[in-house]
Design a protein around this motif. Structure first.
Motif, PDB file in Angstrom:
ATOM      1  N   PRO A   7       0.716  -1.289  -0.037  1.00  0.00           N
ATOM      2  CA  PRO A   7      -0.134   0.069  -0.085  1.00  0.00           C
ATOM      3  C   PRO A   7       0.890   1.292  -0.045  1.00  0.00           C
ATOM      4  O   PRO A   7       2.080   1.433   0.673  1.00  0.00           O
ATOM      5  N   SER A  41      -3.834  -5.023  -1.130  1.00  0.00           N
ATOM      6  CA  SER A  41      -3.338  -4.117  -1.963  1.00  0.00           C
ATOM      7  C   SER A  41      -1.887  -4.237  -2.345  1.00  0.00           C
ATOM      8  O   SER A  41      -1.436  -3.247  -3.242  1.00  0.00           O
ATOM      9  N   HIS A  94      -1.689  -9.286  -7.300  1.00  0.00           N
ATOM     10  CA  HIS A  94      -2.391  -8.268  -6.736  1.00  0.00           C
ATOM     11  C   HIS A  94      -3.341  -8.869  -5.642  1.00  0.00           C
ATOM     12  O   HIS A  94      -4.105  -9.658  -5.870  1.00  0.00           O
ATOM     13  N   VAL A 114      -5.784  -9.214  -2.401  1.00  0.00           N
ATOM     14  CA  VAL A 114      -7.021  -8.616  -2.229  1.00  0.00           C
ATOM     15  C   VAL A 114      -7.489  -8.979  -1.024  1.00  0.00           C
ATOM     16  O   VAL A 114      -7.134 -10.245  -0.625  1.00  0.00           O
TER      17      VAL A 114
END
Length: 253
Positions: free
Chosen positions: A187, A198, A229, A231
């Motif tokens: 992040p 993220s 990615h 999540v």
């Protein structure tokens, strides 16, 4: 009496919100301490053209179970799987290249920072020559089983092909004058927090292809690019939504 009942009801809702948020902060990491859901793509880049295979799954992250700084990751087999994915190439400067077609799936594998890591790719890429893949005059079939693992493989057909693969890395790799780069992003692009929702990881691997053709197709620069990615899990999102809803209700009250 009614006022007292309303206050008691909001106190009860307040405790629900506190419990939901506490579960999110304290309980959720224990439930998913060693795993992270992901979406992503596994791409084969051949010169200036490429094919991307979308995928999703749950990765096992860091042997010690801690999340945050990504040290190691294991990917399940079949997270990226495609049958006959075709891209037509009509750029005049690319002639006689008419298209690319891939049938492939990833094998189970793992990667430890900074690499190398072994995540195999099972299948083949077809380079369609002198026409689209639906009606090519000749095809260059490139086996992919050494991609992301290492070694050399051969194919003999209308065109003889030699493919040299290598393991995955998070660094920069080169084939001839072409390069590809891996990276860790958390992040706000913090590399120390990649193993969080993220977070993003990109691994790359060089693919050297040589043929018995003359000219620019005698040696072809290619790369594999694996992008993940991370999540949030659905249960974590539900807990977060419940906590935020109750907190907002309390604020309005």
């Amino acid at each position: 009496m009614r006022s007292c009942a309303v206050r008691n009801r909001w106190r009860s809702l307040g405790w629900v919100g506190v419990l939901a948020l506490a579960t999110l902060v304290v309980g959720a990491p224990a439930a998913r301490a060693a795993t992270l859901p992901f979406t992503g793509s596994l791409s084969i880049l051949l010169g200036s053209f490429g094919l991307g295979i979308p995928g999703a799954g749950i990765a096992t992250v860091n042997g010690d179970g801690a999340l945050g700084h990504l040290q190691s990751i294991a990917i399940p087999a079949g997270a990226f799987d495609v049958q006959g994915l075709t891209v037509s190439i009509t750029t005049p400067s690319a002639y006689p290249l008419g298209g690319l077609q891939v049938t492939a799936a990833n094998a189970a594998g793992d990667f430890s920072k900074p690499g190398p890591g072994s995540i195999g790719l099972l299948g083949a890429a077809k380079v369609c020559l002198f026409g689209p893949c639906s009606g090519a005059v000749a095809n260059l079939v490139v086996p992919l089983d050494v991609v992301g693992v290492g070694g050399t493989t051969y194919a003999t057909a209308a065109v003889n092909v030699t493919v040299v693969g290598a393991p995955w890395t998070s660094g920069t790799v080169a084939v001839g004058a072409s390069t590809a780069r891996g990276y860790f992003h958390g992040p706000a692009s913090q590399t120390s927090s990649t193993a969080r929702a993220s977070g993003e990881l990109q691994l790359v691997t060089p693919i050297f292809i040589s043929t018995n053709l003359a000219g620019e197709f005698a040696a072809v620069s290619a790369f594999g690019v694996l992008n993940l990615h991370f999540v949030p899990e659905p249960t974590t999102l539900l807990l977060l939504g419940a906590g935020l809803f109750v907190t907002a209700a309390i604020g309005r009250r």
